[in-house]
Design a protein around this motif. Structure first.
Motif, mmCIF file in Angstrom:
data_model
loop_
_atom_site.group_PDB
_atom_site.id
_atom_site.type_symbol
_atom_site.label_atom_id
_atom_site.label_comp_id
_atom_site.label_asym_id
_atom_site.label_seq_id
_atom_site.Cartn_x
_atom_site.Cartn_y
_atom_site.Cartn_z
ATOM 1 N N GLU A 1 0.848 -1.187 0.000
ATOM 2 C CA GLU A 1 0.000 0.000 0.000
ATOM 3 C C GLU A 1 0.883 1.237 0.000
ATOM 4 O O GLU A 1 1.880 1.286 0.733
ATOM 5 N N ALA A 2 0.493 2.198 -0.836
ATOM 6 C CA ALA A 2 1.284 3.438 -0.917
ATOM 7 C C ALA A 2 0.972 4.331 0.273
ATOM 8 O O ALA A 2 -0.136 4.306 0.809
ATOM 9 N N GLU A 3 1.959 5.084 0.711
ATOM 10 C CA GLU A 3 1.725 6.084 1.752
ATOM 11 C C GLU A 3 2.658 7.272 1.540
ATOM 12 O O GLU A 3 3.679 7.155 0.864
ATOM 13 N N GLY A 14 -8.419 0.951 -3.103
ATOM 14 C CA GLY A 14 -8.131 0.219 -4.338
ATOM 15 C C GLY A 14 -6.661 0.106 -4.672
ATOM 16 O O GLY A 14 -6.297 -0.557 -5.647
ATOM 17 N N CYS A 15 -5.793 0.734 -3.872
ATOM 18 C CA CYS A 15 -4.346 0.640 -4.133
ATOM 19 C C CYS A 15 -3.894 -0.800 -3.918
ATOM 20 O O CYS A 15 -4.198 -1.413 -2.908
ATOM 21 N N VAL A 16 -3.154 -1.339 -4.896
ATOM 22 C CA VAL A 16 -2.689 -2.724 -4.769
ATOM 23 C C VAL A 16 -1.199 -2.814 -4.442
ATOM 24 O O VAL A 16 -0.648 -3.904 -4.287
ATOM 25 N N GLY A 17 -0.529 -1.656 -4.410
ATOM 26 C CA GLY A 17 0.889 -1.662 -4.039
ATOM 27 C C GLY A 17 1.838 -1.957 -5.185
ATOM 28 O O GLY A 17 2.960 -2.423 -4.954
ATOM 29 N N CYS A 18 1.420 -1.647 -6.405
ATOM 30 C CA CYS A 18 2.272 -1.965 -7.563
ATOM 31 C C CYS A 18 3.576 -1.171 -7.564
ATOM 32 O O CYS A 18 4.574 -1.604 -8.131
ATOM 33 N N GLY A 19 3.561 0.018 -6.978
ATOM 34 C CA GLY A 19 4.795 0.800 -6.836
ATOM 35 C C GLY A 19 5.057 1.811 -7.940
ATOM 36 O O GLY A 19 6.060 2.511 -7.912
ATOM 37 N N VAL A 20 4.139 1.916 -8.915
ATOM 38 C CA VAL A 20 4.370 2.858 -10.019
ATOM 39 C C VAL A 20 4.488 4.294 -9.495
ATOM 40 O O VAL A 20 5.344 5.063 -9.945
ATOM 41 N N CYS A 21 3.635 4.655 -8.532
ATOM 42 C CA CYS A 21 3.679 6.023 -7.991
ATOM 43 C C CYS A 21 5.066 6.326 -7.428
ATOM 44 O O CYS A 21 5.626 7.411 -7.652
ATOM 45 N N GLN A 22 5.646 5.379 -6.711
ATOM 46 C CA GLN A 22 6.980 5.584 -6.125
ATOM 47 C C GLN A 22 8.040 5.692 -7.225
ATOM 48 O O GLN A 22 8.953 6.505 -7.142
ATOM 49 N N GLU A 56 -9.595 4.787 -8.408
ATOM 50 C CA GLU A 56 -10.015 3.921 -7.296
ATOM 51 C C GLU A 56 -8.856 3.685 -6.312
ATOM 52 O O GLU A 56 -9.052 3.236 -5.198
ATOM 53 N N ALA A 57 -7.619 4.007 -6.745
ATOM 54 C CA ALA A 57 -6.449 3.772 -5.895
ATOM 55 C C ALA A 57 -5.864 5.056 -5.311
ATOM 56 O O ALA A 57 -5.344 5.065 -4.196
ATOM 57 N N ILE A 58 -5.930 6.132 -6.081
ATOM 58 C CA ILE A 58 -5.285 7.372 -5.597
ATOM 59 C C ILE A 58 -5.923 8.577 -6.279
ATOM 60 O O ILE A 58 -6.313 8.501 -7.454
ATOM 61 N N GLU A 59 -6.043 9.669 -5.527
ATOM 62 C CA GLU A 59 -6.559 10.910 -6.116
ATOM 63 C C GLU A 59 -5.866 12.091 -5.469
ATOM 64 O O GLU A 59 -5.290 11.963 -4.369
ATOM 65 N N ILE A 65 5.816 6.260 -0.863
ATOM 66 C CA ILE A 65 6.496 4.963 -0.810
ATOM 67 C C ILE A 65 5.464 3.837 -0.646
ATOM 68 O O ILE A 65 4.374 4.058 -0.133
ATOM 69 N N VAL A 66 5.857 2.662 -1.094
ATOM 70 C CA VAL A 66 4.943 1.519 -1.002
ATOM 71 C C VAL A 66 5.490 0.525 0.007
ATOM 72 O O VAL A 66 6.647 0.124 -0.065
ATOM 73 N N LYS A 67 4.650 0.171 0.967
ATOM 74 C CA LYS A 67 5.057 -0.812 1.982
ATOM 75 C C LYS A 67 4.302 -2.112 1.761
ATOM 76 O O LYS A 67 3.110 -2.088 1.455
ATOM 77 N N TYR A 69 -0.264 8.429 -13.368
ATOM 78 C CA TYR A 69 0.398 7.218 -13.869
ATOM 79 C C TYR A 69 -0.025 5.945 -13.135
ATOM 80 O O TYR A 69 0.407 4.849 -13.493
ATOM 81 N N CYS A 70 -0.861 6.074 -12.116
ATOM 82 C CA CYS A 70 -1.301 4.885 -11.375
ATOM 83 C C CYS A 70 -2.115 3.960 -12.295
ATOM 84 O O CYS A 70 -3.120 4.387 -12.870
ATOM 85 N N PRO A 71 -1.707 2.693 -12.439
ATOM 86 C CA PRO A 71 -2.435 1.784 -13.335
ATOM 87 C C PRO A 71 -3.855 1.476 -12.868
ATOM 88 O O PRO A 71 -4.672 1.005 -13.639
ATOM 89 N N LEU A 72 -4.149 1.727 -11.593
ATOM 90 C CA LEU A 72 -5.488 1.440 -11.069
ATOM 91 C C LEU A 72 -6.391 2.665 -11.104
ATOM 92 O O LEU A 72 -7.585 2.568 -10.845
ATOM 93 N N GLY A 73 -5.806 3.825 -11.377
ATOM 94 C CA GLY A 73 -6.604 5.044 -11.529
ATOM 95 C C GLY A 73 -7.198 5.548 -10.231
ATOM 96 O O GLY A 73 -6.693 5.277 -9.140
HETATM 97 S S1 SF4 Z 1 1.004 1.617 -5.454
HETATM 98 FE FE1 SF4 Z 1 0.195 1.358 -7.541
HETATM 99 S S2 SF4 Z 1 -2.023 1.124 -7.201
HETATM 100 FE FE2 SF4 Z 1 -1.199 2.036 -5.349
HETATM 101 S S3 SF4 Z 1 -1.401 4.269 -5.645
HETATM 102 FE FE3 SF4 Z 1 0.675 3.690 -6.265
HETATM 103 S S4 SF4 Z 1 0.497 3.412 -8.458
HETATM 104 FE FE4 SF4 Z 1 -1.599 3.312 -7.665
#
Ligand code: SF4
Ligand code: SF4
Ligand code: SF4
Length: 275
Positions: free
Chosen positions: A164-166, A245-253, A226-229, A264-266, A220-224
């Protein structure tokens, strides 16, 4: 006679000394190893999507490296020898390269021979998402705006949460300070990414962006959404808000341009399947 005894005594003494030193070294290394092992299990790695709970994962991954080879963006690395019990197991470091799902079929999970990374959850999610479409359109003639493959892939992306991103220090975030961003994506890292809605991958260090208020982690979040605004905090100040809806893919980081990164994604704890 006394001379022979003293030789034996000396030899025995030396032998005992060497054994003691070796034993101490073995006990010391084992203590270090197991200390390291337990701290790694507690701390956790960001494992590839579909990975089982950490302890189950450690016992079921055979360190074959197939997931590493199949990932088209090289998001998966293998832990090094000094990582204790995790040695040789796959993990993702989103500071360098996130999982951008551009393989389209969660291929790391599909290829894992022991289901340490389990494809079944994605298969079930995909089938569940597409089944109602076939119920509604049994001849398979879907309206033009419905692509069942896309529906299935979206469901598969949502099926497992690896992290999950934080935003640990909001004052570091450009948006929080009302700043925009003009330059290349990322924070000096190299990585690849297929931006949402595009068909081709880009190299992040070659991708120029110009945002009036920085919102790169959001767009750039692939989940759009529902994950981040991006939320307005007060006049001229914004802050990304991570949602369920964040799945922790790490693209944001990976794309965040501040150094150190502001988001960061933990890894998240998962329920073990085996006791
Ligand atoms: S970790 Fe992935 S799903 Fe979660 S907010 Fe970042 S880009 Fe979006
Ligand atoms: S799901 Fe992510 S980590 Fe796994 S192969 Fe695809 S892009 Fe790589
Ligand atoms: S990309 Fe980084 S700096 Fe920009 S809004 Fe997101 S967290 Fe803030």
């Amino acid at each position: 006679m006394a001379k022979t005894n003293s030789k034996i005594d000396r030899r025995q003494f030396l032998k005992a000394g060497v054994s003691a030193v070796v034993s101490l070294a073995v006990v010391g290394s084992a203590a270090y190893y197991f200390k390291d092992k337990s701290s790694l299990i507690e701390q956790g790695y960001l494992r590839p999507p579909g990975s089982r709970a950490e302890k189950d994962f450690l016992f079921s991954c055979i360190k074959c490296g197939l997931c590493v080879q199949i990932c088209p963006v090289r998001a998966i690395k293998l832990a090094d020898w000094d990582d204790g019990l995790s040695y040789g197991t796959p993990f993702i470091d989103p500071n360098v390269q996130a999982c951008d799902f551009s393989c389209d079929a969660i291929q790391c999970a599909e290829t894992c021979p022991t289901a340490a990374i389990d494809f079944q959850i994605f298969k079930e999610a995909g089938n569940k998402a597409v089944a109602p479409l076939f119920e509604k359109y049994p001849d398979g003639r879907f309206p033009k705006d419905i692509n069942p493959f896309e529906v299935q892939i979206t469901a598969m992306k949502r099926a497992d949460k690896i992290g999950e991103a934080e935003i640990p220090n909001p004052e570091q975030c450009l948006a929080y300070n009302g700043h925009g961003y003009k330059g290349t994506l990322g924070h000096g890292n190299k990585g690849k990414l297929r931006p949402p809605g595009q068909t081709e991958r880009v190299r992040i260090e070659e991708t120029q962006v110009n945002r009036e208020i920085c919102d790169l982690c959001v767009i750039y979040c692939p989940l759009g959404e529902e994950a981040i605004e991006l939320n307005k905090i007060e006049e001229g100040k914004f802050l990304p808000k991570v949602k369920d809806g964040c799945v922790g893919c790490g693209v944001c980081q990976m794309v965040c341009p501040t150094n150190p990164v502001s988001i960061i994604v933990k890894p998240v704890d998962k329920e073990p399947r085996f006791s």
